[in-house]
Design a protein around this motif. Structure first.
Motif, short mmCIF file in Angstrom:
data_model
loop_
_atom_site.label_atom_id
_atom_site.label_comp_id
_atom_site.label_asym_id
_atom_site.label_seq_id
_atom_site.Cartn_x
_atom_site.Cartn_y
_atom_site.Cartn_z
N LEU A 106 -32.13 14.51 43.09
CA LEU A 106 -33.20 14.48 42.41
C LEU A 106 -34.64 14.37 43.17
O LEU A 106 -35.39 15.06 42.84
CB LEU A 106 -33.06 13.07 41.40
N TYR A 153 -38.17 15.21 42.01
CA TYR A 153 -38.39 13.92 40.70
C TYR A 153 -38.87 12.70 41.58
O TYR A 153 -38.62 12.56 42.66
CB TYR A 153 -36.98 13.52 40.34
N LEU A 185 -39.98 13.93 36.27
CA LEU A 185 -40.47 14.78 36.87
C LEU A 185 -41.95 15.21 36.28
O LEU A 185 -41.96 15.14 34.98
CB LEU A 185 -39.42 15.97 36.80
N TRP A 205 -35.78 8.07 37.05
CA TRP A 205 -36.48 9.17 37.81
C TRP A 205 -37.09 10.13 36.81
O TRP A 205 -36.81 10.78 35.76
CB TRP A 205 -35.62 10.10 38.47
#
Length: 364
Positions: free
Chosen positions: A54, A59, A79, A77
């Protein structure tokens, strides 16, 4: 959160606790048009490999572990994506997945696993279409707000564009006509029908009797961001209203009559004599593009209008930088979508194999 600050809640059956004493994982969100970025995806990591993967995909990990709230040892996480590009949920990928499943099912019509996967993909596609409709409602209704977000303008840049608009002769209510705008660009009034179509791009009613600052700047923002291919599609769609993919030869000649009044341009006359118009009386978009490649001066007036609009509003260098930045982001988006498609193809194959193994084990 909901009553006081206007947040909305997202829950899911699989995120609920099994009993009343078990914790339930909820996500609260609020949409803010003034923000320069927004969350486009949320993931959960359980292992070090998950975290590494990630992080490589840009992210950002929230600092607190979910175990602090009585949940498992995992991290959230997110984005981020820029508001410069409007990205709705991509249903194309789900449609492609559904097509693949249906093709596989056609070859193995008695495969119950594939039948269930087709039904699941159909359900997901319906859900994603509903989400797209909801997201479409969040597109700013105010034209100035739309322009500011679409071009990622600073306050100073928006003020400069509004000042340019004010320099056009307009009535006491701050509005102009299409002819006023054509004269501002120092174009012949015979180009007014084409310019009217430019403003129709940003109008939901398709009627453009008068223009205020918002509708004018919104149309300029959309039109000046068009590339060559997009420009040709825009011109072609002017006559192909129903999207059939073709126009009549007489409509093509009407268009040239607007761009080149009375065919005074000798080059146009020669081109028309040399042009092999379709014998069935209709012209496809491919043929339309072919004419532009062979005789670029035929549609040159349309591109001239775009360059004048860019020059008058912010300048050619400003638009060049904006287009270069947009192209860079577009390539990043394409690369991201390609990686996501490859990942989803792998996961789809894995789901099928796992389902097949489970079905086999159940049979055994």
């Amino acid at each position: 959160l909901g009553d006081k600050d206007g947040y909305k809640i997202i829950t899911h059956q699989e995120m609920r606790g099994l009993t009343a004493s078990d914790p339930t994982f909820c996500i609260w969100f609020k949409k803010d048009a003034a923000k320069t970025r927004h969350i486009c995806d949320i993931r959960i990591s359980y292992t070090a490999d998950d975290r590494k993967n990630l992080k490589n995909k840009n992210y950002e990990m929230l600092p607190q572990c979910l175990s602090k709230f009585g949940l498992g040892y995992a991290n959230v996480w997110i984005l981020w994506t820029s508001c410069q590009i409007l990205r709705l949920t991509n249903s194309d990928r789900i449609e492609k997945e559904l097509k693949d499943y249906r093709d596989m099912l056609a070859k193995s019509p008695n495969d119950s696993i594939l039948f269930n996967m087709v039904q699941e993909a159909e359900r997901r596609l319906r859900d994603i279409h509903l989400r797209e409709e909801e997201q479409g409602k969040d597109i700013p209704g105010d034209d100035l707000v739309y322009t500011k977000q679409f071009l990622a303008l600073s306050k100073a840049e928006l003020y400069k564009m509004k000042s340019t608009f004010k320099s056009i002769n307009f009535d006491q209510k701050g509005r102009i006509s299409v002819d006023d705008f054509v004269m501002f660009l120092r174009e012949p009034l015979t180009m007014s029908p084409f310019v009217k179509q430019i403003f129709a791009l940003s109008s939901q009613t398709n009627t453009v009797p008068i223009l205020d600052a918002g509708s004018t700047l919104k149309a300029i923002a959309i039109f000046c961001m068009l590339g060559c291919s997009e420009m040709l599609k825009c011109i072609f769609a002017w006559y192909d209203i129903k999207g059939f993919g073709y126009i009549e030869n007489r409509e093509f000649l009407d268009l040239l009559g607007i761009f080149h009044p009375k065919h005074r341009d000798d080059r146009v006359v020669r081109s028309l004599k040399n042009a092999d118009l379709p014998v069935d009386g209709t012209m496809s978009f491919g043929k339309f593009e072919d004419y532009n490649r062979k005789y670029p001066h035929l549609f040159y007036p349309a591109f001239r209008v775009r360059e004048k609009m860019r020059d008058k509003f912010m300048g050619l260098h400003w638009w060049k930088r904006k287009l270069a930045k947009y192209e860079e982001v577009r390539k990043q988006v394409q690369e991201h979508d390609k990686r996501e498609e490859e990942r989803e193809n792998r996961e789809r194959r894995q789901r099928y194999e796992v389902s097949k193994d489970l079905m086999k084990q159940g049979t055994d």
